[in-house]
Structures are given as C-alpha cells and as structure tokens.
Motif scaffolding. Sequence first.
Motif, PDB file in Angstrom:
ATOM      1  N   ALA A 167       0.719  -1.336  -0.030  1.00 12.18           N
ATOM      2  CA  ALA A 167       0.017   0.030  -0.067  1.00 12.18           C
ATOM      3  C   ALA A 167       1.075   1.206  -0.112  1.00 12.18           C
ATOM      4  O   ALA A 167       2.040   1.325   0.830  1.00 12.18           O
ATOM      5  N   VAL A 168       0.597   2.039  -0.825  1.00  5.28           N
ATOM      6  CA  VAL A 168       1.522   3.203  -1.215  1.00  5.28           C
ATOM      7  C   VAL A 168       0.456   4.567  -0.870  1.00  5.28           C
ATOM      8  O   VAL A 168      -0.544   4.551  -1.033  1.00  5.28           O
ATOM      9  N   ALA A 169       1.039   5.618  -0.079  1.00  5.44           N
ATOM     10  CA  ALA A 169       0.206   7.038   0.178  1.00  5.44           C
ATOM     11  C   ALA A 169       1.319   8.001  -0.226  1.00  5.44           C
ATOM     12  O   ALA A 169       2.568   8.068   0.170  1.00  5.44           O
ATOM     13  N   VAL A 170       0.857   8.891  -0.875  1.00  2.00           N
ATOM     14  CA  VAL A 170       1.649  10.116  -1.238  1.00  2.00           C
ATOM     15  C   VAL A 170       0.716  11.502  -0.583  1.00  2.00           C
ATOM     16  O   VAL A 170      -0.377  11.436  -1.203  1.00  2.00           O
ATOM     17  N   LEU A 171       1.449  12.251   0.044  1.00  4.30           N
ATOM     18  CA  LEU A 171       0.779  13.419   0.519  1.00  4.30           C
ATOM     19  C   LEU A 171       1.139  14.556   0.220  1.00  4.30           C
ATOM     20  O   LEU A 171       2.235  14.735  -0.161  1.00  4.30           O
ATOM     21  N   ASN A 172       0.136  15.568  -0.044  1.00  4.89           N
ATOM     22  CA  ASN A 172       0.287  16.899  -0.287  1.00  4.89           C
ATOM     23  C   ASN A 172       0.040  17.666   0.783  1.00  4.89           C
ATOM     24  O   ASN A 172      -1.297  17.881   1.034  1.00  4.89           O
ATOM     25  N   LEU A 173       1.090  18.139   1.581  1.00  3.53           N
ATOM     26  CA  LEU A 173       0.633  18.688   2.763  1.00  3.53           C
ATOM     27  C   LEU A 173       1.025  20.324   2.803  1.00  3.53           C
ATOM     28  O   LEU A 173       0.955  21.224   3.798  1.00  3.53           O
ATOM     29  N   SER A 174       0.828  21.041   1.427  1.00  2.00           N
ATOM     30  CA  SER A 174       1.226  22.220   1.319  1.00  2.00           C
ATOM     31  C   SER A 174      -0.061  23.139   1.815  1.00  2.00           C
ATOM     32  O   SER A 174      -1.158  22.632   1.759  1.00  2.00           O
ATOM     33  N   ALA A 175       0.434  24.269   2.426  1.00  2.00           N
ATOM     34  CA  ALA A 175      -0.683  24.992   3.047  1.00  2.00           C
ATOM     35  C   ALA A 175      -1.587  25.746   1.818  1.00  2.00           C
ATOM     36  O   ALA A 175      -2.550  26.312   2.146  1.00  2.00           O
ATOM     37  N   GLY A 176      -1.263  25.500   0.705  1.00  2.59           N
ATOM     38  CA  GLY A 176      -2.231  26.434  -0.457  1.00  2.59           C
ATOM     39  C   GLY A 176      -1.474  26.245  -1.937  1.00  2.59           C
ATOM     40  O   GLY A 176      -0.384  25.880  -2.055  1.00  2.59           O
ATOM     41  N   THR A 223      -3.707  20.482  -2.815  1.00  2.74           N
ATOM     42  CA  THR A 223      -3.277  20.599  -1.422  1.00  2.74           C
ATOM     43  C   THR A 223      -4.089  19.900  -0.533  1.00  2.74           C
ATOM     44  O   THR A 223      -5.111  19.659  -0.480  1.00  2.74           O
ATOM     45  N   ASN A 224      -3.444  19.593   0.659  1.00  2.00           N
ATOM     46  CA  ASN A 224      -4.000  18.970   1.847  1.00  2.00           C
ATOM     47  C   ASN A 224      -4.924  17.496   1.345  1.00  2.00           C
ATOM     48  O   ASN A 224      -6.122  17.337   1.547  1.00  2.00           O
ATOM     49  N   SER A 225      -4.282  16.822   0.408  1.00  5.69           N
ATOM     50  CA  SER A 225      -4.874  15.674   0.040  1.00  5.69           C
ATOM     51  C   SER A 225      -4.054  14.436   0.058  1.00  5.69           C
ATOM     52  O   SER A 225      -2.774  14.789   0.354  1.00  5.69           O
ATOM     53  N   VAL A 226      -4.641  13.248  -0.200  1.00  4.61           N
ATOM     54  CA  VAL A 226      -3.582  12.090  -0.170  1.00  4.61           C
ATOM     55  C   VAL A 226      -4.052  11.219  -1.532  1.00  4.61           C
ATOM     56  O   VAL A 226      -5.078  11.302  -2.099  1.00  4.61           O
ATOM     57  N   LEU A 227      -3.024  10.548  -2.293  1.00  9.80           N
ATOM     58  CA  LEU A 227      -3.125   9.760  -3.002  1.00  9.80           C
ATOM     59  C   LEU A 227      -2.987   8.233  -2.445  1.00  9.80           C
ATOM     60  O   LEU A 227      -1.901   8.027  -1.908  1.00  9.80           O
ATOM     61  N   LEU A 228      -3.920   7.324  -2.442  1.00 11.71           N
ATOM     62  CA  LEU A 228      -3.783   5.889  -1.664  1.00 11.71           C
ATOM     63  C   LEU A 228      -3.833   5.083  -2.928  1.00 11.71           C
ATOM     64  O   LEU A 228      -4.805   4.743  -3.618  1.00 11.71           O
TER      65      LEU A 228
END
Length: 234
Positions: A167-176, A223-228
């Motif tokens: 299982a792979v998760a890529v997070l984008n934790l950018s504020a905007g 932004t503020n999202s995830v790819l699972l």
Amino acid sequence: YPIMEFYLNQTGRPILFSCSWPAYMQSSDPDYPRIAKYCNIWRNYNDITDSWDSVKLIIKYYGDDKYNFSQVAGPGNFNDPDMIIVGNTGLSYQQWQVQMAMWAIMAAPLLLSNDLREVTPEARALMQNPGVISINQDNLGIMGKRIWQKNSLEGWLRPVTPEGSYAVAVLNLSAGGDAVPVNVSLASLGVKGQDSFNVTEVFSAKLVGKVTVQQNLTFSLDTNSVLLLRYTKI
C-alpha cells in the motif's frame, strides 16, 4: 501496566488492553519492546483534536518515528495515533481522506470519535470504504513508514498481503496553491526487484493499470490531500 495485564489475563476472557504508557514518557525513551509485551495498543502522542493541524502533527510524529516504534507493530501489538474524527466539522472531505488513508497505512486502531446518528452519507461511506479497511486490517499487521519527504510532499509505504504487495500513500501537505503533478513508483519508495503489479486507486476502487517496480505513474494531487494506491503483486 504489566500488573494490570497480569490480572486481565487471569479473567480468562479475550480483552484488548489499551495503554497510554509511552504517551506519558514523551520526554524520555520509551521501552517499546517491553510495552508491546504487555499491551495490545498504546497511545504515544498528544490527544487528537478536530483540526487539520492536529492531524498533521500526528502524521509528522509517526513519520519521524523518533523511538523506532514502528518496529514493534504487528499482530496483537499496535501503535495508536488516537481516534478517527471523520464526520465531525473541523476537516474538509479531502482532509478526512488523508486521515483515513494514513491511519490505514499506519496500521492504527480505527476508533471513531463522532456521533454516528449525525454523520453525513459521505462521511459514513468513507469510514466504511472496503479498500481502506482492507489495508488497515491487513493480516501482516506491519506499520507503514514514511520513506521520503520533498518539500510538502511525502511518500509512505506499507507491505500488505498477498506477499510482495504494497500500500502506498503520497501526501500533499502544502498550505495552499495549485494541484501538483506527482510521479509514483515502487522503486522511488525503496522497493527492488522486477515484479509486476496491478495498481488500484483505493478510494474509488478503480484499476489504474499494470506496472513494474521501476515504472512511474503520474497523478495530479491537490493541496491537503492524499493519493492512496494498492500494488497487488501479479
């Protein structure tokens, strides 16, 4: 905690023993192998609140893995980053997805902190997503780890069944800002070999395609999202 564990076992009943042992030892070096010997799940960081900042801080703590607590996670012994707040009001839908995805990657207990009489159909469907739950409840019980960080982007990897799958998760934790393109391959997450995989986007259950370890897949990530993703070995 060891004394309590002893007497709980004397009852002869199946009981899940939840401890806050390491949570009270953040300023020292918790003995995680000993904690895992006596507890089934254990809190090891601050209480969650219904806020995006709280979720991000917990994810960071687990990604940093300061005391190497990921190594003691396994069937019967799990790190507990605190409750699921999906269905409350502090997060957006995409941020709900982030929490569900990351708690699945981290092999975390899925304890709900919401009023099930009031949650929306969208929140209910997300909490019941079979692909997410399947990753969370995987029989290997291995906790996923953060493999890389690139500015606001993070890549996480968790081995799952069948053997050789991930299982792979890529997070984008950018504020905007705008959505960013991300390239994903198992090789970039430290996987070696020549195996082939069927790749599924977990939240939608859509088949993305067939790839090898080296092949990149390209996605656009808000932004503020995830790819699972689930890579199932062929």
